[in-house]
Design a protein around this motif. Structure first.
Motif, PDB file in Angstrom:
ATOM      1  N   VAL A   1       0.866  -1.192   0.000  1.00 31.80           N
ATOM      2  CA  VAL A   1       0.000   0.000   0.000  1.00 31.80           C
ATOM      3  C   VAL A   1       0.896   1.233   0.000  1.00 31.80           C
ATOM      4  O   VAL A   1       1.724   1.412   0.886  1.00 31.80           O
ATOM      5  CB  VAL A   1      -0.918   0.003   1.237  1.00 31.80           C
TER       6      VAL A   1
ATOM      7  N   MET B   1      -0.615   6.057   1.553  1.00 29.84           N
ATOM      8  CA  MET B   1      -1.977   6.375   2.009  1.00 29.84           C
ATOM      9  C   MET B   1      -1.879   7.077   3.355  1.00 29.84           C
ATOM     10  O   MET B   1      -2.175   6.524   4.416  1.00 29.84           O
ATOM     11  CB  MET B   1      -2.818   5.114   2.062  1.00 29.84           C
TER      12      MET B   1
ATOM     13  N   THR C   1      -7.752  10.325  -4.044  1.00 27.67           N
ATOM     14  CA  THR C   1      -7.277   9.439  -2.981  1.00 27.67           C
ATOM     15  C   THR C   1      -8.399   9.111  -2.000  1.00 27.67           C
ATOM     16  O   THR C   1      -8.542   7.949  -1.581  1.00 27.67           O
ATOM     17  CB  THR C   1      -6.060  10.053  -2.274  1.00 27.67           C
TER      18      THR C   1
ATOM     19  N   THR D   1     -10.014   5.222  -0.986  1.00 27.78           N
ATOM     20  CA  THR D   1      -9.681   4.774   0.367  1.00 27.78           C
ATOM     21  C   THR D   1     -10.529   3.591   0.837  1.00 27.78           C
ATOM     22  O   THR D   1      -9.982   2.638   1.417  1.00 27.78           O
ATOM     23  CB  THR D   1      -9.776   5.951   1.353  1.00 27.78           C
TER      24      THR D   1
ATOM     25  N   VAL E   1      -9.037   0.455  -0.593  1.00 28.09           N
ATOM     26  CA  VAL E   1      -7.740   0.132   0.019  1.00 28.09           C
ATOM     27  C   VAL E   1      -7.969  -0.521   1.387  1.00 28.09           C
ATOM     28  O   VAL E   1      -7.307  -1.507   1.743  1.00 28.09           O
ATOM     29  CB  VAL E   1      -6.847   1.377   0.137  1.00 28.09           C
TER      30      VAL E   1
ATOM     31  N   HIS F   1       2.841  -1.290   4.406  1.00 34.23           N
ATOM     32  CA  HIS F   1       2.388   0.090   4.213  1.00 34.23           C
ATOM     33  C   HIS F   1       3.633   0.945   3.965  1.00 34.23           C
ATOM     34  O   HIS F   1       4.490   1.080   4.854  1.00 34.23           O
ATOM     35  CB  HIS F   1       1.640   0.587   5.448  1.00 34.23           C
TER      36      HIS F   1
ATOM     37  N   ILE G   1      -6.879   1.721   7.502  1.00 32.77           N
ATOM     38  CA  ILE G   1      -6.092   0.994   6.512  1.00 32.77           C
ATOM     39  C   ILE G   1      -5.076   0.075   7.174  1.00 32.77           C
ATOM     40  O   ILE G   1      -4.923  -1.093   6.786  1.00 32.77           O
ATOM     41  CB  ILE G   1      -5.400   1.975   5.540  1.00 32.77           C
TER      42      ILE G   1
ATOM     43  N   ALA H   1      -1.570  -1.051  -4.358  1.00 34.89           N
ATOM     44  CA  ALA H   1      -2.699  -0.123  -4.254  1.00 34.89           C
ATOM     45  C   ALA H   1      -2.178   1.143  -3.585  1.00 34.89           C
ATOM     46  O   ALA H   1      -1.076   1.157  -3.033  1.00 34.89           O
ATOM     47  CB  ALA H   1      -3.826  -0.741  -3.425  1.00 34.89           C
ATOM     48  N   GLY H   2      -2.977   2.231  -3.635  1.00 36.91           N
ATOM     49  CA  GLY H   2      -2.568   3.421  -2.906  1.00 36.91           C
ATOM     50  C   GLY H   2      -2.697   4.715  -3.675  1.00 36.91           C
ATOM     51  O   GLY H   2      -3.603   4.890  -4.493  1.00 36.91           O
TER      52      GLY H   2
ATOM     53  N   ALA I   1      -8.356   0.828  -6.632  1.00 38.98           N
ATOM     54  CA  ALA I   1      -7.816   1.106  -5.294  1.00 38.98           C
ATOM     55  C   ALA I   1      -6.532   1.918  -5.397  1.00 38.98           C
ATOM     56  O   ALA I   1      -5.668   1.853  -4.522  1.00 38.98           O
ATOM     57  CB  ALA I   1      -7.567  -0.194  -4.535  1.00 38.98           C
ATOM     58  N   VAL I   2      -6.421   2.710  -6.464  1.00 40.58           N
ATOM     59  CA  VAL I   2      -5.262   3.585  -6.644  1.00 40.58           C
ATOM     60  C   VAL I   2      -5.741   4.887  -7.276  1.00 40.58           C
ATOM     61  O   VAL I   2      -6.596   4.881  -8.169  1.00 40.58           O
ATOM     62  CB  VAL I   2      -4.169   2.902  -7.504  1.00 40.58           C
TER      63      VAL I   2
ATOM     64  N   THR J   1     -10.619  -4.619  -6.944  1.00 39.08           N
ATOM     65  CA  THR J   1     -10.652  -4.998  -5.533  1.00 39.08           C
ATOM     66  C   THR J   1     -11.420  -6.295  -5.326  1.00 39.08           C
ATOM     67  O   THR J   1     -10.955  -7.210  -4.633  1.00 39.08           O
ATOM     68  CB  THR J   1     -11.282  -3.871  -4.702  1.00 39.08           C
TER      69      THR J   1
END
Length: 218
Positions: free
Chosen positions: A16, A19, A34, A38, A41, A57, A97, A154-155, A182-183, A204
């Motif tokens: 990730v 984030m 973003t 979220t 994510v 992360h 997250i 993702a992120g 998810a990005v 996702t």
């Protein structure tokens, strides 16, 4: 899809990217889109956690006055700009997250020393000093130690850090997956670039179903 690029879901790990509160709406350096991604994510992190799969992360930290910063932001940070700065609320991982509850404060002392902030047996935070998550980090070693051969990304902000991370992962012979929904900052051009180097483009829902494994029958 080539046999060398097809994801091995049972050997996958979630990475990730960035984030953090300062890159979300209302932060010091908000990245459009973003907030919208979220929830997905969060779903991915929860799904990998339930499956016992590794999660990393990746965060940025910009100590005001530092010169060890990506070039486009170096002058501002050298002049004392506060964005993603250590020990500020903006450097925290966005709520939900990195586990339930509010934003997760990151341990700047540990991370800036190049060490992981351990959240669980299969979950850590790592600091990256530039765009790609493999540059000057322990990410590759940590993933290899857990027999990960498929990196799921993702992120925040596809044109920059997620994209750089996917190229670096491919250079290291990891199978690669980008979770499109998810990005943030997705574009057709960037997706075509990534598909061209063998990145699997997924969603996702599909990733969560694959990581959960086939349903038990009988």
């Amino acid at each position: 899809m080539s046999g060398y690029t097809e994801p091995h879901w049972a050997a996958s790990g979630l990475v990730v990217i960035d984030m953090q509160v300062d890159f979300a709406e209302g932060g010091m350096l908000p990245v459009a889109g973003t907030d919208a991604v979220t929830p997905n994510v969060r779903r991915l992190a929860e799904g990998f956690r339930r499956a016992g799969r590794p999660i990393v992360h990746i965060v940025r930290l910009y100590p005001p006055g530092s010169s060890d910063v990506d070039l486009p932001r170096r002058a501002a940070v050298e002049a004392g700009a506060v964005l993603g700065a250590p020990d500020t609320p903006g450097s925290a991982v966005i709520a939900g997250i990195a586990g339930p509850g509010g934003p997760l404060p990151v341990d700047a002392g540990v991370l800036l020393a190049g060490k992981p902030q351990v959240l669980g047996e299969h979950e850590i935070v790592l600091f990256k000093p530039r765009w790609g998550a493999f540059y000057r980090t322990e990410l590759e070693q940590w993933l290899r130690e857990r027999q990960v051969d498929t990196v799921v990304v993702a992120g925040c902000n596809l044109p920059n850090c997620p994209r750089a991370t996917l190229f670096e992962a491919s250079e290291r012979d990891f199978r690669t997956v980008l979770v499109e929904d998810a990005v943030s900052q997705v574009s057709a051009e960037r997706l075509a670039d990534l598909a061209g180097i063998g990145v699997t483009l997924s969603s996702t829902g599909t990733v969560l179903a694959e990581v959960a494994g086939p349903p038990v029958t009988g």
